[in-house]
Design a protein around this motif. Structure first.
Motif, PDB file in Angstrom:
ATOM      1  N   MET A   1       0.686  -1.156   0.161  1.00 56.74           N
ATOM      2  CA  MET A   1       0.212   0.109  -0.002  1.00 56.74           C
ATOM      3  C   MET A   1       0.932   1.098   0.034  1.00 56.74           C
ATOM      4  O   MET A   1       0.907   2.004  -1.105  1.00 56.74           O
ATOM      5  CB  MET A   1      -0.934  -0.058   1.391  1.00 56.74           C
ATOM      6  N   GLN A   2       1.467   1.523   0.796  1.00 54.21           N
ATOM      7  CA  GLN A   2       2.529   2.773   1.099  1.00 54.21           C
ATOM      8  C   GLN A   2       3.888   2.126   1.317  1.00 54.21           C
ATOM      9  O   GLN A   2       4.060   1.117   2.275  1.00 54.21           O
ATOM     10  CB  GLN A   2       1.886   3.627   2.089  1.00 54.21           C
ATOM     11  N   THR A   4       6.256   2.618   3.574  1.00 55.50           N
ATOM     12  CA  THR A   4       6.722   3.163   4.876  1.00 55.50           C
ATOM     13  C   THR A   4       7.578   2.215   5.568  1.00 55.50           C
ATOM     14  O   THR A   4       7.474   1.046   5.518  1.00 55.50           O
ATOM     15  CB  THR A   4       5.519   3.460   5.682  1.00 55.50           C
ATOM     16  N   GLN A   5       8.396   2.547   6.390  1.00 51.00           N
ATOM     17  CA  GLN A   5       9.092   1.918   6.870  1.00 51.00           C
ATOM     18  C   GLN A   5       9.422   2.309   8.461  1.00 51.00           C
ATOM     19  O   GLN A   5       9.291   3.542   8.637  1.00 51.00           O
ATOM     20  CB  GLN A   5      10.596   1.857   6.427  1.00 51.00           C
ATOM     21  N   LYS A   6       9.636   1.351   9.318  1.00 47.24           N
ATOM     22  CA  LYS A   6       9.455   1.695  10.748  1.00 47.24           C
ATOM     23  C   LYS A   6      10.725   1.696  11.476  1.00 47.24           C
ATOM     24  O   LYS A   6      11.655   0.968  11.138  1.00 47.24           O
ATOM     25  CB  LYS A   6       8.524   0.844  11.232  1.00 47.24           C
ATOM     26  N   LEU A   8      12.790   3.099  15.062  1.00 43.49           N
ATOM     27  CA  LEU A   8      12.582   3.490  16.232  1.00 43.49           C
ATOM     28  C   LEU A   8      13.596   4.535  16.979  1.00 43.49           C
ATOM     29  O   LEU A   8      14.786   4.634  16.372  1.00 43.49           O
ATOM     30  CB  LEU A   8      12.854   2.259  17.389  1.00 43.49           C
ATOM     31  N   GLU A  23       7.265   5.746  17.109  1.00 44.45           N
ATOM     32  CA  GLU A  23       7.576   5.357  15.306  1.00 44.45           C
ATOM     33  C   GLU A  23       8.051   6.387  14.769  1.00 44.45           C
ATOM     34  O   GLU A  23       7.689   7.724  14.952  1.00 44.45           O
ATOM     35  CB  GLU A  23       6.209   4.790  14.740  1.00 44.45           C
ATOM     36  N   HIS A  24       8.652   6.172  13.531  1.00 48.28           N
ATOM     37  CA  HIS A  24       9.168   7.226  12.897  1.00 48.28           C
ATOM     38  C   HIS A  24       9.110   6.633  11.183  1.00 48.28           C
ATOM     39  O   HIS A  24       9.669   5.866  10.845  1.00 48.28           O
ATOM     40  CB  HIS A  24      10.427   7.578  13.113  1.00 48.28           C
ATOM     41  N   TYR A  25       8.138   7.128  10.454  1.00 46.45           N
ATOM     42  CA  TYR A  25       8.005   6.807   9.132  1.00 46.45           C
ATOM     43  C   TYR A  25       8.848   7.574   8.153  1.00 46.45           C
ATOM     44  O   TYR A  25       8.838   8.711   8.093  1.00 46.45           O
ATOM     45  CB  TYR A  25       6.449   6.893   8.653  1.00 46.45           C
ATOM     46  N   ARG A  27       9.880   8.137   3.736  1.00 42.81           N
ATOM     47  CA  ARG A  27       9.400   7.932   2.751  1.00 42.81           C
ATOM     48  C   ARG A  27      10.179   8.719   1.647  1.00 42.81           C
ATOM     49  O   ARG A  27      10.969   9.292   1.867  1.00 42.81           O
ATOM     50  CB  ARG A  27       8.090   8.625   2.563  1.00 42.81           C
ATOM     51  N   ASP A  29       8.618  10.624  -1.129  1.00 45.74           N
ATOM     52  CA  ASP A  29       7.843  11.717  -1.549  1.00 45.74           C
ATOM     53  C   ASP A  29       7.944  12.841  -0.619  1.00 45.74           C
ATOM     54  O   ASP A  29       6.630  13.212  -0.259  1.00 45.74           O
ATOM     55  CB  ASP A  29       6.405  11.410  -2.015  1.00 45.74           C
ATOM     56  N   VAL A  30       8.935  13.447  -0.321  1.00 39.70           N
ATOM     57  CA  VAL A  30       9.010  14.509   0.468  1.00 39.70           C
ATOM     58  C   VAL A  30       8.986  15.857  -0.371  1.00 39.70           C
ATOM     59  O   VAL A  30      10.008  15.820  -1.207  1.00 39.70           O
ATOM     60  CB  VAL A  30       9.986  14.608   1.938  1.00 39.70           C
ATOM     61  N   PRO A  31       8.082  16.594  -0.348  1.00 43.38           N
ATOM     62  CA  PRO A  31       8.423  17.808  -1.264  1.00 43.38           C
ATOM     63  C   PRO A  31       9.608  18.782  -0.990  1.00 43.38           C
ATOM     64  O   PRO A  31       9.865  18.810   0.248  1.00 43.38           O
ATOM     65  CB  PRO A  31       7.075  18.549  -1.157  1.00 43.38           C
ATOM     66  N   TYR A 124      11.841  13.028   7.379  1.00 37.85           N
ATOM     67  CA  TYR A 124      10.945  12.016   6.785  1.00 37.85           C
ATOM     68  C   TYR A 124      11.379  11.737   5.298  1.00 37.85           C
ATOM     69  O   TYR A 124      10.599  10.899   4.888  1.00 37.85           O
ATOM     70  CB  TYR A 124       9.535  12.897   6.701  1.00 37.85           C
TER      71      TYR A 124
END
Lengths: 1045, 248
Positions: A1-2, A4-6, A8, A23-25, A27, A29-31, A124
């Motif tokens: 789905m997306q 994301t990776q977790k 700690l 948690e800290h996701y 990604r 697609d950070v603009p 992020y």
């Protein structure tokens, strides 16, 4: 789905140290917000609009590291620096270390579209994120994270844009500066000297900031005096502590300050809402305007307000002044913590020379400067330019205030100019009120259409077809002060075929030119209002809009937004229409002229003053004037009706004395003029109030949670105390429990012998009220929407979009409500509320600046007068009693101030039967309605609302504003002086007036006196003498005088 | 602490998610041999273990027996180490009792109860680590456990929370967002028919915004459903493959 990776991270919490896993996701697609981006980042903001906020025309992007962003934020705030990328790591660190205020300022930079800056959420971003390794020092991680992000960013833009990391950490420079080409790592000083060699202001600012920082380091941070944040929080919740804004008493800055409790219902225990903070120790390093936390002292330490008038120049305070001079005890407290500092720029000057020479601090380069504002303590700054700046006013900022130091530490920012110059003083009061004015930048003007003879601006057919065309159907005219350039309201009235009356208010369509989010919009938002000072004004919009394209001038086609009512013959509203229109104003009248037309002035007089009527044949003129006469009469009639309806429901007629300064050609002050109230003023005001009210209704109906309204909250009953007291002295009873009761009881307070009593009481009532404020409808419950003073349930500002930003917002909301504008561009409740606060602040600042400039000119006016000049002797009314004197109001000039009945040596004033003033030993007793002066020569009383004669002089001051001082001359009113004396006063008065009248008419064609003189004269000037009946009569009188002598 | 930016201007939440994004969900089925059905669900840092026993004969008082349908007996408990500060009472406190009731009601509505009259199904849920959305994770885990036990249901029961932060609807909120004081909406639904099984709301939310938050939660439930569905299918294929290999 997306994707994301977790991962700690371990964090500590306050209180007990806990290990918390969050948690800290991350990604892809950070603009990046750069317009250069090739990778197709979706640079969208929350509302879904594209947001390539980074400036396009810069040669590199700046990336400050955490320390720089915190300590040198001021530099980054300068408008020259654009294209700043704040890494998320940096922002987070600024927030946690620098505090909320620092973080807010940083966010403001990013929000400000003119700065072209952004936050890049590097933590992020999958490839920028670097986890903090176990045991890694915070500093090292910050550096690593920032550099990693910059490197990625650089590669992301395919190396097309060089990036400059600014850091003060020598280790970072050594480690990274040579790592990648076109990523520079340098210190602030190096950066400025490399890229901005001409920007000396920034360089000096860096120097003084660095000096201030070093000092802070050397002394160490010892804020032991304050309780830790969580104790304060707990204390506030438990009710032991109180949070509020610290307000220092201007007249007794050394000792008295008040804290107004935050969020207290105004109805409940009013009396306890203010807490007295007595003395500098209890104030504990807090400064006027700070949000502080206060501990209430035990009852036996409570004190009363000081009732004596304090002399501001008094060097040493006598502390033995005992309880007899104090009011009833009030809640007293001491500051135990500071929630939020509200330090801003302060205008200051160096101490007078005598003290400086022997001062040992001279050698260390440290100096104490005295702020312009009495409420701010002296500030210690380090500078090497003290000698050069001795006679100048300078701007300083406070950096810190250590617990072991008597004064706060600050740094020098820039100089304003020599003390005493008009320009310096005006600049000082602008800085003091936080008003920034400057020329409009070029790229902002480029957004606007131009209108010049060779390239005239014209309307487009398409736009006209979208609007209702009123150019031929309606007689539209404007009534403004004489010479007004920014005409934003026009009126029309006509009878419809069915016998009903159609009243129209047409407002300049500023939103047609100023689109949301454009540079003009942002600038206008930042300024929020035009600022009118006594001798000049600072516009909110560029002149092309405010004086030309938006201004509804006579005989030209203009876009407008109109409200048109259909009224029944008894003026009940039958129908209302809102919408965009095209109008052509037929006449641009001014108040005096409109009133003259109403009063039935002769045709030749009217034609002379109304350019639109010139050059027509007589019968045409007559017809037109008749038409106009009918319209004005009708308007007045309607307004009278509306007004009486509003007053009936409790609207207040209040009195504010307005004095205008008239300047002569060399900018010297000629006269102080009281504004003459005419009925036509009220008529126009009433129509505008009506339009505002109906627009408010409309927008609230359409957008119940995101409209901007203006409300006027209930006044606090205790503020009326003085008014009630004053009225009682004359035997009047003033009811203050509701606006209606107040209005009615004020109407009854009329002394047939003394018309100024009613005026004064109304002025006092005005002062007692709180200010009207803008707010967003989503943030207040509905029952608080009302406007107390106008007695309306909903009110907003709609009629002056050229001068006020609030009106622009209301226009947009109204148009969105009509479906003519996209509703999605409206602000959300939260943003709107924030903006409403900003606009309120700016309005208040503009008001203060206006008032202070009036005071400045008053002082200048009296400064040049000889000691016993008749201009300086004036009649005054007592409106408040103090322990060592009385407060008086001078109706002639609209000024207020203290009059001492007991001087510094403890002698009291006694007026002998011949009218001579003597200072003898004696004492004062104060009762409820009068002050009794008991001396060996007899007893004299000063009653509330009685008249006395005072002499006005100016007290000049080195560090502060010159103030006007009143000295007692006689204890009886000026008018009852011997006939001879009165005659002299009158005679000189008249001769002066006539003398002025002569050059007045002569100078009307003087053009070379400066470009804005004509405009100023037009704005503040009087009716030319040859048209005024008053002057005609005067000249007769003068003739008779000449015969006498 | 005040000042935490729950939703940044660029639309990032505090843990780096966008408003419409769920936390990472990982699940395993058949984690216990003893129980008829069991499942383990991780929703971000919220970790829940569910076990299902039955249907079997009524245990304890016979009075609870229902002649026409099965009795669903739930027990919700939180491990003492599940929260930041150690918990005193793992079960039986007010909150847990309430949660137990909610779970019971949820599954009474979803399980085909009329198939097993006069019998009982036990659902035990244990929260191992709590980071917001305990109810949602418990429901999701229990659904998987019931499926694992082979008890027929109308549909998956999927639960998801949503909130309204800084004028934006936000899905699947974590502990930090939960404790910020903003409204919290919890929804359990049957995703195929979009029937709502349970809807709960804490704190205040303006009526105008309710539909936005509801839509967000509905979408969240559907997303959860697709994840659970894949997990079930994967579990099934792998266990069939196991059986096949053991047969051959």
């Amino acid at each position: 789905m997306q994707k994301t990776q977790k991962l700690l991270r371990v964090k500590n919490k306050l209180g007990r140290t806990l290990c918390v896993v969050r948690e800290h996701y991350i990604r892809e697609d950070v603009p990046c917000h750069s317009p250069l981006c090739l990778a197709g980042c979706q640079n969208l903001n929350t509302t879904g609009k594209t947001n390539n906020s980074l400036a396009q025309d810069v040669i590199h992007y700046m990336v400050p590291d955490a320390d720089v962003a915190r300590d040198y934020l001021e530099i980054l705030e300068m408008p020259e620096f654009r294209g700043i990328v704040f890494m998320q790591t940096v922002v987070n660190n600024v927030q946690s270390v620098g505090g909320r205020r620092c973080h807010q300022r940083l966010k403001n930079i990013v929000k400000d579209g003119r700065k072209g800056s952004c936050v890049f959420y590097n933590e992020y971003q999958q490839y920028c994120y670097c986890a903090r390794e176990p045991g890694e020092p915070l500093k090292k991680w910050l550096v690593r994270s920032t550099y990693g992000a910059v490197e990625w960013y650089f590669n992301h833009l395919a190396g097309t844009m060089p990036l400059v990391i600014i850091t003060q950490d020598p280790q970072m420079i050594a480690e990274y500066s040579a790592k990648t080409i076109n990523i520079f790592v340098m210190t602030m000083e190096d950066y400025l000297s490399t890229f901005w060699p001409n920007l000396t202001a920034a360089l000096t600012l860096v120097e003084s900031l660095t000096a201030a920082l070093k000092e802070k380091e050397a002394e160490g941070q010892g804020y032991s005096g304050y309780l830790p944040a969580e104790v304060l929080e707990a204390g506030i919740k438990a009710g032991r502590f109180v949070r509020g804004c610290l307000q220092v008493n201007r007249h007794n800055a050394q000792n008295e300050a008040f804290v107004r409790r935050e969020g207290m219902g105004s109805k409940k225990d009013d009396r306890e809402s203010d807490i007295l903070i007595f003395g500098m120790t209890a104030r504990n390093r807090s400064i006027h305007g700070d949000i502080v936390v206060v501990e209430i002292l035990p009852r036996n330490k409570w004190k009363g307000k000081c009732l004596a008038i304090k002399e501001e120049e008094q060097g040493l305070k006598k502390e033995e002044e005992s309880n007899e001079q104090q009011s009833v005890v009030m809640t007293t407290g001491q500051v135990v913590g500071i929630e939020q500092r509200n330090w801003k720029d302060y205008v200051a000057s160096f101490q007078a020379q005598e003290q400086d020479g022997s001062n040992s601090q001279m050698h260390s380069g440290k100096h104490l400067v005295i702020p312009y504002d009495y409420r701010i303590p002296k500030i210690r700054i380090s500078t090497s330019q003290a000698e050069a700046l001795k006679d100048h006013r300078i701007v300083v900022r406070i950096d810190s205030w250590d617990s072991d130091s008597q004064y706060p530490n600050g740094h020098f920012v820039r100089k304003l100019g020599k003390i005493g110059d008009l320009e310096t003083e005006i600049a000082a009061l602008l800085v003091q009120n936080n008003i920034s004015v400057g020329a409009f930048p070029d790229n902002q003007l480029k957004e606007l259409p131009s209108n010049s003879p060779e390239n005239p601006w014209c309307m487009t057919e398409a736009e006209i077809s979208r609007r209702r065309d009123l150019r031929t159907t309606h007689l539209v005219f404007s009534i403004d002060p004489k010479g007004c350039e920014d005409v934003d309201d026009t009126l029309s009235v006509r009878t419809l075929e069915n016998g009903n009356i159609e009243l129209g208010v047409h407002i300049a369509d500023v939103t047609h030119f100023v689109k949301p989010g454009s540079l003009n919009d942002l600038e206008a938002q930042a300024r929020s209002t035009s600022v009118y000072l006594a001798d000049r004004r600072y516009d909110m919009l560029p002149a092309i809009l405010s004086a030309d394209l938006c201004s509804l001038l006579g005989s030209v086609d203009r876009y407008a937004v109109s409200v048109i009512w259909e009224l029944s013959p008894s003026y009940e509203v039958l129908d209302v229409w809102y919408g965009r229109t095209v109008i052509r104003s037929s006449y641009k009248l001014f108040y005096e002229m409109a009133q003259a037309i109403h009063d039935g002035a002769s045709i030749s007089e009217i034609v002379q003053e109304v350019p639109e009527l010139q050059g027509l044949d007589n019968s045409e003129v007559e017809k037109r004037i008749q038409e106009l006469h009918w319209a004005i009469d009708k308007l007045m009639d309607i307004a009278r009706q509306l007004r009486s309806r509003r007053l009936h429901s409790g609207g207040l007629e209040l009195e504010g004395v307005e004095v205008k300064v008239q300047l002569d050609d060399t900018k010297q002050i000629e006269k102080l003029i009281m504004k003459q109230p005419l009925e036509i003023h009220e008529t126009i005001a009433e129509c505008m109030i009506y339009a505002n009210h109906w627009v408010a209704k409309k927008i609230v109906d359409s957008f119940p949670s995101q409209s901007l309204l203006r409300h006027h909250p209930l006044p606090r009953q205790e503020d009326f105390e003085n008014l009630v007291n004053c009225a009682k002295a004359k035997g009047f009873d003033v009811q203050t429990h509701s606006n209606k009761a107040l209005a009615e009881s004020l109407d009854k307070c009329v002394d047939p012998q003394d018309p100024s009593v009613n005026k004064l009481l109304r002025t006092l009532a005005t002062q007692a009220m709180s200010n009207a404020q803008y707010f967003s409808t989503g943030s207040l419950p509905r029952d608080q929407f009302f406007h107390y003073g106008l007695a309306l349930d909903k009110y907003t500002h709609f009629t002056s979009p050229i001068r006020r930003y609030a009106d622009i917002l209301v226009h947009r909301t109204l148009l969105a409500a009509l479906g003519q504008e996209d509703a999605s561009c409206l602000m959300s409740n939260k943003d709107l509320e924030e903006l409403a606060h900003h606009i309120n602040d700016k309005h208040r600042a503009a008001q203060y600046a206006e008032r202070e400039s009036q005071e400045l000119f008053q002082a200048l006016y009296f400064k040049n007068r000889p000691e016993k000049d008749s201009y300086c002797i004036a009649d005054a009314v007592i409106f408040q009693l103090r322990a060592n004197g009385v407060m008086v109001f001078v109706p002639k000039y609209g000024m207020r101030g203290p009059v001492y009945l007991k001087n510094k040596e403890g002698l009291v004033a006694h007026v002998s039967s011949e009218g001579q003033l003597e200072w003898t030993s004696g004492n004062l007793t104060r009762s409820e309605y009068q002050v009794l002066v008991n001396s060996c020569l007899g007893t004299q009383s000063y009653k509330l609302l009685s008249h006395i004669t005072v002499c006005i002089s100016v007290q000049t001051s080195h560090a502060h504003a010159s103030s006007v001082k009143f000295d007692l001359v006689n204890n009886c009113p000026l008018i009852t002086e011997t006939a001879e004396g009165e005659a002299i006063v009158k005679r000189t008065d008249m001769i002066k007036d006539v003398q002025e009248a002569a050059p007045d008419s002569a100078e009307s064609d003087v053009g070379e006196l400066g470009p804005n003189f004509q405009q100023l004269r037009a704005q503040y000037g009087q009716t030319p003498s040859d048209h005024s009946l008053y002057h005609l009569l005067l000249s007769f009188k003068e003739d008779s005088l000449k015969l006498d002598t | 602490m005040a000042g935490l930016e729950l939703l940044s201007d660029q639309g990032f939440r505090i843990d780096g998610r966008r408003p419409h994004e769920l936390r990472r969900i990982q699940c395993r089925m058949g984690v216990f041999g003893q129980a008829e059905g069991s499942a383990y669900v991780e929703q971000g840092n919220t970790k829940v273990l569910a076990a299902v026993y039955g249907p079997h004969e009524i245990r304890g008082s016979r009075g609870k027996m229902q002649p026409d349908k099965v009795l669903i007996n739930c027990q919700y408990s939180m491990a003492t180490f599940s929260t930041g500060e150690r918990k005193r009472r793992p079960r039986g406190d007010r909150k847990s009792q309430e949660m137990t009731k909610h779970l019971q009601q949820t599954f009474e509505a979803a399980v085909l109860t009329h198939l097993y009259p006069r019998s009982q199904i036990d659902i035990f849920v244990e929260v191992l680590q709590s980071d917001g959305g305990n109810y949602c994770a418990s429901v999701n885990a229990a659904t998987l456990a019931i499926i694992d036990a082979g008890i027929p249901m109308k549909d998956y029961v999927c639960a998801c929370s949503a909130s309204y932060i800084e004028d934006n609807p936000v899905v699947d909120i974590n502990y930090l967002e939960e404790s910020s004081g903003s409204a919290e909406l919890i929804m359990a639904m049957l995703p195929k028919s979009e029937q709502i099984v349970l809807l709960q709301m804490n704190s205040r939310l303006h009526e105008d915004n309710l539909s936005k938050v509801m839509d967000m939660a509905t979408q969240g439930c559907k997303d959860v459903h697709s994840i659970l569905d894949t997990a079930v299918r994967e579990h099934l294929t792998s266990s069939i493959a196991l059986q096949d290999s053991s047969v051959t």
